[in-house]
Design an enzyme around this catalytic site. Sequence first.
Site, PDB file in Angstrom:
ATOM      1  N   GLY A 182      55.739 -15.618 -45.581  1.00 54.03           N
ATOM      2  CA  GLY A 182      56.892 -15.172 -44.816  1.00 54.03           C
ATOM      3  C   GLY A 182      57.886 -16.297 -44.667  1.00 54.03           C
ATOM      4  O   GLY A 182      57.766 -17.332 -45.329  1.00 54.03           O
ATOM      5  N   SER A 183      58.862 -16.108 -43.811  1.00 54.66           N
ATOM      6  CA  SER A 183      59.902 -17.125 -43.637  1.00 54.66           C
ATOM      7  C   SER A 183      60.780 -16.767 -42.449  1.00 54.66           C
ATOM      8  O   SER A 183      60.865 -15.612 -42.043  1.00 54.66           O
ATOM      9  CB  SER A 183      60.804 -17.227 -44.884  1.00 54.66           C
ATOM     10  OG  SER A 183      60.072 -17.383 -46.063  1.00 54.66           O
ATOM     11  N   ASN A 184      61.452 -17.792 -41.916  1.00 56.86           N
ATOM     12  CA  ASN A 184      62.593 -17.597 -41.042  1.00 56.86           C
ATOM     13  C   ASN A 184      63.828 -18.075 -41.785  1.00 56.86           C
ATOM     14  O   ASN A 184      63.827 -19.193 -42.329  1.00 56.86           O
ATOM     15  CB  ASN A 184      62.469 -18.409 -39.744  1.00 56.86           C
ATOM     16  CG  ASN A 184      61.223 -18.071 -38.954  1.00 56.86           C
ATOM     17  OD1 ASN A 184      60.945 -16.907 -38.691  1.00 56.86           O
ATOM     18  ND2 ASN A 184      60.467 -19.088 -38.567  1.00 56.86           N
ATOM     19  N   ARG A 202      57.943 -12.710 -34.388  1.00 55.53           N
ATOM     20  CA  ARG A 202      58.815 -13.795 -34.870  1.00 55.53           C
ATOM     21  C   ARG A 202      60.268 -13.349 -34.940  1.00 55.53           C
ATOM     22  O   ARG A 202      61.185 -14.112 -34.630  1.00 55.53           O
ATOM     23  CB  ARG A 202      58.355 -14.275 -36.245  1.00 55.53           C
ATOM     24  CG  ARG A 202      57.474 -15.478 -36.234  1.00 55.53           C
ATOM     25  CD  ARG A 202      57.343 -16.122 -37.593  1.00 55.53           C
ATOM     26  NE  ARG A 202      56.912 -15.227 -38.638  1.00 55.53           N
ATOM     27  CZ  ARG A 202      57.651 -14.864 -39.677  1.00 55.53           C
ATOM     28  NH1 ARG A 202      58.885 -15.321 -39.822  1.00 55.53           N
ATOM     29  NH2 ARG A 202      57.163 -14.045 -40.595  1.00 55.53           N
ATOM     30  N   ASN A 209      61.387 -11.588 -41.890  1.00 53.58           N
ATOM     31  CA  ASN A 209      60.508 -10.742 -42.705  1.00 53.58           C
ATOM     32  C   ASN A 209      60.399  -9.301 -42.250  1.00 53.58           C
ATOM     33  O   ASN A 209      59.615  -8.538 -42.809  1.00 53.58           O
ATOM     34  CB  ASN A 209      59.110 -11.349 -42.854  1.00 53.58           C
ATOM     35  CG  ASN A 209      59.164 -12.775 -43.340  1.00 53.58           C
ATOM     36  OD1 ASN A 209      58.661 -13.669 -42.685  1.00 53.58           O
ATOM     37  ND2 ASN A 209      59.822 -13.005 -44.474  1.00 53.58           N
TER      38      ASN A 209
END
Length: 804
Positions: A237-239, A544, A515
């Site tokens: 995943g990622s921000n 998140r 995500n």
Amino acid sequence: MTPRIARGAVVLGTATLAAAALSGCATGNGNWSEQGLSAEIRRTSYGIPHIRANDYASVAFGMAYAYAQDNVCLMASQVVTVSGERSATFGPDGTTEVSFKPMRNADADAFFRAILDDDALQASAARQSPEAHELLRGYIAGYNRYLRDTPPSKRPAACRDAAWVRPITALDMARLAEEKSIQASAGALAAGIVAAAPPQVTKSAAKSAALPARIDIAAIDFEAVNRDLQLLDPPIGSNGWAFGKAATADGSGLLLGNPHFPWTTTNRFYQAHLTVPGKLDVMGASIASFPIISIGFNKDVAWTHTVSTARRFTLFELKLADGDPTTYLIDGKPRKMTTKTVSYAAKLADGRTEQRSHTFYMTEYGPVVAMPQAGLPWTAQKAYTLRDANQNNTRSIDTWLDIARAHNVGEIRTAIGNLGIPWVNTIATDRSGRAMFADVSVTPNVSTSMLESCAPAGDGAVLAKKLMAGTGMVLLDGSRGVCNWTVDPASPVPGLVPPSAMPVLERDDFVANSNDSSWLANPAQKMEGFSPVLGPQAVPQRLRTRVGLMEIGKRLNGVDGLPGNRFDIQNLQTVLFRDRNLAAELVLDDLLRACRTKAVQGDSDLRDGCTALGKWDRRSNLESRAAPLFREFWMRAHVIPNVYAIAFNPADPVNTPRGLRMQDATVNTAVLKALKDAVGAMRKAGFALDAPLGEVQAAKSPNGLIPLHGGEEYEGVLNKLQSQPVSADGLKVFFGTSYVQTVGFDANGPVAQALLVYGQSIDPASPHAWDQMRQFSAKRWISLPFSEQAIAADPQLSVTKLSQ
């Protein structure tokens, strides 16, 4: 000779370099040789290479050489994998990783030999730009040059004197790139593709073939299927946050790139700076053996990516001909499946090598897949097949090259319009202060109405809805030609959603993604009306996502405890690394109220657990006492049905759901059991209930433990670290914050600070295997030298020149 990286210049030369094309390397246009290639590799602190050359081939030549210096064993092993040679090299019963999951070497060999179509890959690669061909030519030459310069006995211990380390070809590079592209499609279903075999049709079965096959949908554990496939909730995943002029202190663009990727395997990032004067000047990180920067910045733009919710494949239900499970019908007309039998060598325990083979069944959609556990068996009446949108996607190099050369977000939007981005969103900003979110990526063109009209008949329609909701897989009726993907002339790739119909948002304040789908890229302008194939809308968001939007909102409203109400690099880093734990804020007060009841106080385990959690600062910092206990508790509690007191409200998606439904006796019992079990797990592992996170969550380096801040996905910690459940070894991290960058702009160019958490090298003996992790642990960011002056001033500067 073997280069020695030291202060000053080391010039590497050979009497002559091969002028002929590398054997087996011809792909499309171009001559894959080292003729005329030369590059300068300047390494600054933490081993970051700055490669300067006069042309694209030469800059990739230097990039590959530098990467091989740090990670030759990693790349060589992956070449073995995608070549289908693991059984011959390491034995058939060993395991490798395919799309983030373990797989037997024998199955992986069969899979890659069948699914990676060398002829089709080469034909597709022939359509790449001349610049992409040059990058590939140089990269191949650079890696192979390193192998010639470094005797087998001088290579890292993991592959020292190993016969499986060999020169690479253009075909190897195409296979490596294809393996990355299909990680969210065929790779994710690799086990089902390998398992597919036609049923034995007896006379009695043939007579009943006209009867519909019944699927006991109620018996399918879709949660288990989802955990296995990892499509709906992938571990990676990622921000990605991009701020425009209305949200930044200086009125210029500002970017946070925070991918959460594996700390092992070839999905590791690698930092580099590539310069071809007058043509290219880009810095950031590439994915392993990719010959261009994947996430990064130049003097005018900065960009990052987050894993998208869009689907990368669809399944088709096939109606089979009576008595012949390898013939399927489309619009009533029979089509015979084709077979593809692959062979591979397997090294046995007694030292012998035997030849093995495996037969795959192919349709005009793609390979047949069998997953009975998901309600997708191959029977006498039905079979299921996969069409992969990323098959033979060789467009990515050109996409990222064009991004690297962009001057503003508009040019980045144009760059991604060739549909080369395989499975991620793009988040970008520029020095003029424009921010952009775009999920312009490889996606099957299947409309909302088509999902309804093309659902399989009978039970298949119910199964299709369950699969979509529970696993993210799209199931269509393959017996009707109209149900194949729609070809829109506006799309550069037939059958894919055209860029003009995909979610894109440009703003002067901010866009953000963690995500979830494009729906809440900015809550002030919800993105709605897209096909579910592009991701769900109006559904509960990841914690998140929610904590990120909360943090951005508080900053811009000036109520987050920091000075002012705009973002700059320093407060952006503070927001990310203060490791706020949203799950604690949502549920801990209700849990602690329940802790005061007689029933809890009468149970020593629960009483002790409550006491420890009462001391917690509700963050995931090194010093945060009882943070590991809460993680163990919430790992168990967050999956309890109806656990939240206040349900999700699509009109308030950032603040709901929340609270614990402790007034419900069933939920109350389950929540307290989760706490009791968490206490038991901590004690069994040998840790105090109020142990600080840094004592329990730490990486083992050759020079001792490195404590790690950060939390799990389900805890709602922006700085995501994914670990195994607590054991005597603590919380062992294997995914999470990997390459993280903050980038702004001033009059002189980009202002960038970053961390590659696991360091540049996978070799434990390298000084750059753990050095940045210690910086991460201390929350000390590294300034990235981009200008010539900054590079020259770096106290650790060393220079290597590659020349003829």
